[in-house]
Design a protein around this motif. Structure first.
Motif, PDB file in Angstrom:
ATOM      1  N   UNK A   1      37.616  43.596  36.256  1.00 36.67           N
ATOM      2  CA  UNK A   1      37.658  42.655  35.126  1.00 36.67           C
ATOM      3  C   UNK A   1      37.192  43.386  33.856  1.00 36.67           C
ATOM      4  N   UNK A   2      38.003  44.355  33.426  1.00 36.25           N
ATOM      5  CA  UNK A   2      37.616  45.148  32.242  1.00 36.25           C
ATOM      6  C   UNK A   2      37.748  44.372  30.935  1.00 36.25           C
ATOM      7  N   UNK A   3      38.339  43.179  31.003  1.00 36.20           N
ATOM      8  CA  UNK A   3      38.372  42.334  29.803  1.00 36.20           C
ATOM      9  C   UNK A   3      37.048  41.596  29.606  1.00 36.20           C
ATOM     10  N   UNK A   4      36.138  41.692  30.578  1.00 41.74           N
ATOM     11  CA  UNK A   4      34.851  40.977  30.495  1.00 41.74           C
ATOM     12  C   UNK A   4      34.032  41.488  29.306  1.00 41.74           C
TER      13      UNK A   4
ATOM     14  N   UNK B   1      31.937  44.753  28.802  1.00 40.28           N
ATOM     15  CA  UNK B   1      32.504  46.044  28.404  1.00 40.28           C
ATOM     16  C   UNK B   1      32.800  46.131  26.905  1.00 40.28           C
ATOM     17  N   UNK B   2      32.429  45.113  26.148  1.00 33.75           N
ATOM     18  CA  UNK B   2      32.793  45.083  24.730  1.00 33.75           C
ATOM     19  C   UNK B   2      32.248  46.282  23.950  1.00 33.75           C
ATOM     20  N   UNK B   3      31.103  46.797  24.354  1.00 38.57           N
ATOM     21  CA  UNK B   3      30.477  47.884  23.588  1.00 38.57           C
ATOM     22  C   UNK B   3      31.127  49.246  23.764  1.00 38.57           C
ATOM     23  N   UNK B   4      31.755  49.491  24.927  1.00 37.76           N
ATOM     24  CA  UNK B   4      32.243  50.864  25.198  1.00 37.76           C
ATOM     25  C   UNK B   4      33.511  50.877  26.051  1.00 37.76           C
ATOM     26  N   UNK B   5      34.295  49.811  25.969  1.00 34.82           N
ATOM     27  CA  UNK B   5      35.458  49.651  26.863  1.00 34.82           C
ATOM     28  C   UNK B   5      36.403  50.851  26.795  1.00 34.82           C
TER      29      UNK B   5
ATOM     30  N   UNK C   1      32.617  43.603  36.057  1.00 37.71           N
ATOM     31  CA  UNK C   1      31.271  44.212  35.976  1.00 37.71           C
ATOM     32  C   UNK C   1      30.292  43.767  37.062  1.00 37.71           C
ATOM     33  N   UNK C   2      30.770  43.025  38.073  1.00 35.32           N
ATOM     34  CA  UNK C   2      29.870  42.471  39.088  1.00 35.32           C
ATOM     35  C   UNK C   2      29.738  43.396  40.292  1.00 35.32           C
ATOM     36  N   UNK C   3      28.739  43.092  41.134  1.00 39.53           N
ATOM     37  CA  UNK C   3      28.597  43.673  42.476  1.00 39.53           C
ATOM     38  C   UNK C   3      28.541  45.200  42.520  1.00 39.53           C
TER      39      UNK C   3
END
Length: 259
Positions: free
Chosen positions: A11-14, A17-21, A208-210
């Motif tokens: 889920x890279x749209x989460x 990841x806004x700071x360094x996607x 970004x989970x688990x």
């Protein structure tokens, strides 16, 4: 040549990841990650997934609505999902299923849209990414009723025991294995990994989970998948490179990306 990892569920749209996607995604290949499937979890995240697919050649997408988001679904949005399912690089309908952990929306609403999205996958000829949490019996019953074995796909973040694993494997489904395998209390999952054939296993982060040990509790990313491959390698008694190669092949079969 070094074997490359395929992350089948991210889920890279989460917003995590806004700071360094971009920086993170650009680094994946040099760190041994060949491809990623970004998974839609609702209408907004499906839109974001379509954007990421356009921007990065190695990102594929799944379009769908997570069970806990099905309260937002209506016919107009469902038609839109049908339209975008034909987009280049969309490889699955997902993530779809049942989640009784949060009890929202009520099970009947979740079941209705689960069945509808399974029907959509059948109609457009794509595999499904199944999310099932605290809903073991209802998930299996509904999948049987909808003849999901004819559709195919993956049970993402598999969290049940060997008996249910056997049922899904017999239906031809893949099982998604991620960071939870490295947790000390993951006894059931370790038994499943020992039991199941390597040919039906795929690697996933659910980032970004688990995040796996030793990064448990931190933001997860595809860069952590070597820890999962190492855990499988230990349980299976198979070299880590072989685990990476097999799960990469399996991912391409699952998502029908074989050359």
């Amino acid at each position: 040549m070094k074997e490359l990892i395929f992350d089948t569920h991210a889920h890279y749209d989460d917003e995590a990841f806004d700071g360094d996607r971009d920086e993170l995604l650009q680094s994946l290949y040099s760190c041994g990650i060949e491809a990623v499937v970004n998974i839609g979890a609702g209408i907004a995240s499906t839109r974001n997934t379509l954007e990421l697919m356009k921007q990065y050649p190695f990102i594929y997408g799944a379009v769908g609505v997570h069970p806990n988001e099905t309260g937002e679904l209506d016919e107009e949005q469902f038609d839109w999902l049908r339209q975008v399912s034909g987009t280049d690089k969309v490889v699955a309908i997902g993530e779809i299923g049942l989640d009784y952990h949060w009890k929202e929306p009520e099970p009947e609403v979740q079941k209705r849209w689960f069945a509808r999205q399974l029907g959509l996958a059948r109609e457009v000829g794509l595999p499904v990414v199944i999310h099932s949490r605290d809903a073991a019996k209802d998930t299996l019953d509904l999948m049987r009723a909808e003849r999901a074995e004819e559709i195919g796909g993956v049970i993402h973040c598999f969290s049940y025991g060997v008996e249910l694993a056997r049922e899904y494997l017999n239906m031809g489904f893949y099982l998604g294995i991620g960071g939870v395998l490295t947790f000390a209390n993951a006894k059931k999952l370790k038994e499943v990994v020992a039991y199941m054939p390597l040919e039906r296993m795929v690697l996933e982060t659910d980032c970004p989970y688990l995040a796996p040990e030793p990064h448990r509790g931190k933001r997860n990313s595809s860069l952590n998948l070597p820890f999962v491959a190492a855990a499988i390698s230990e349980i299976k008694g198979v070299p880590r490179e072989e685990i990476v190669a097999a799960t990469n092949r399996n991912a391409k079969k699952l998502y029908r990306l074989e050359q």
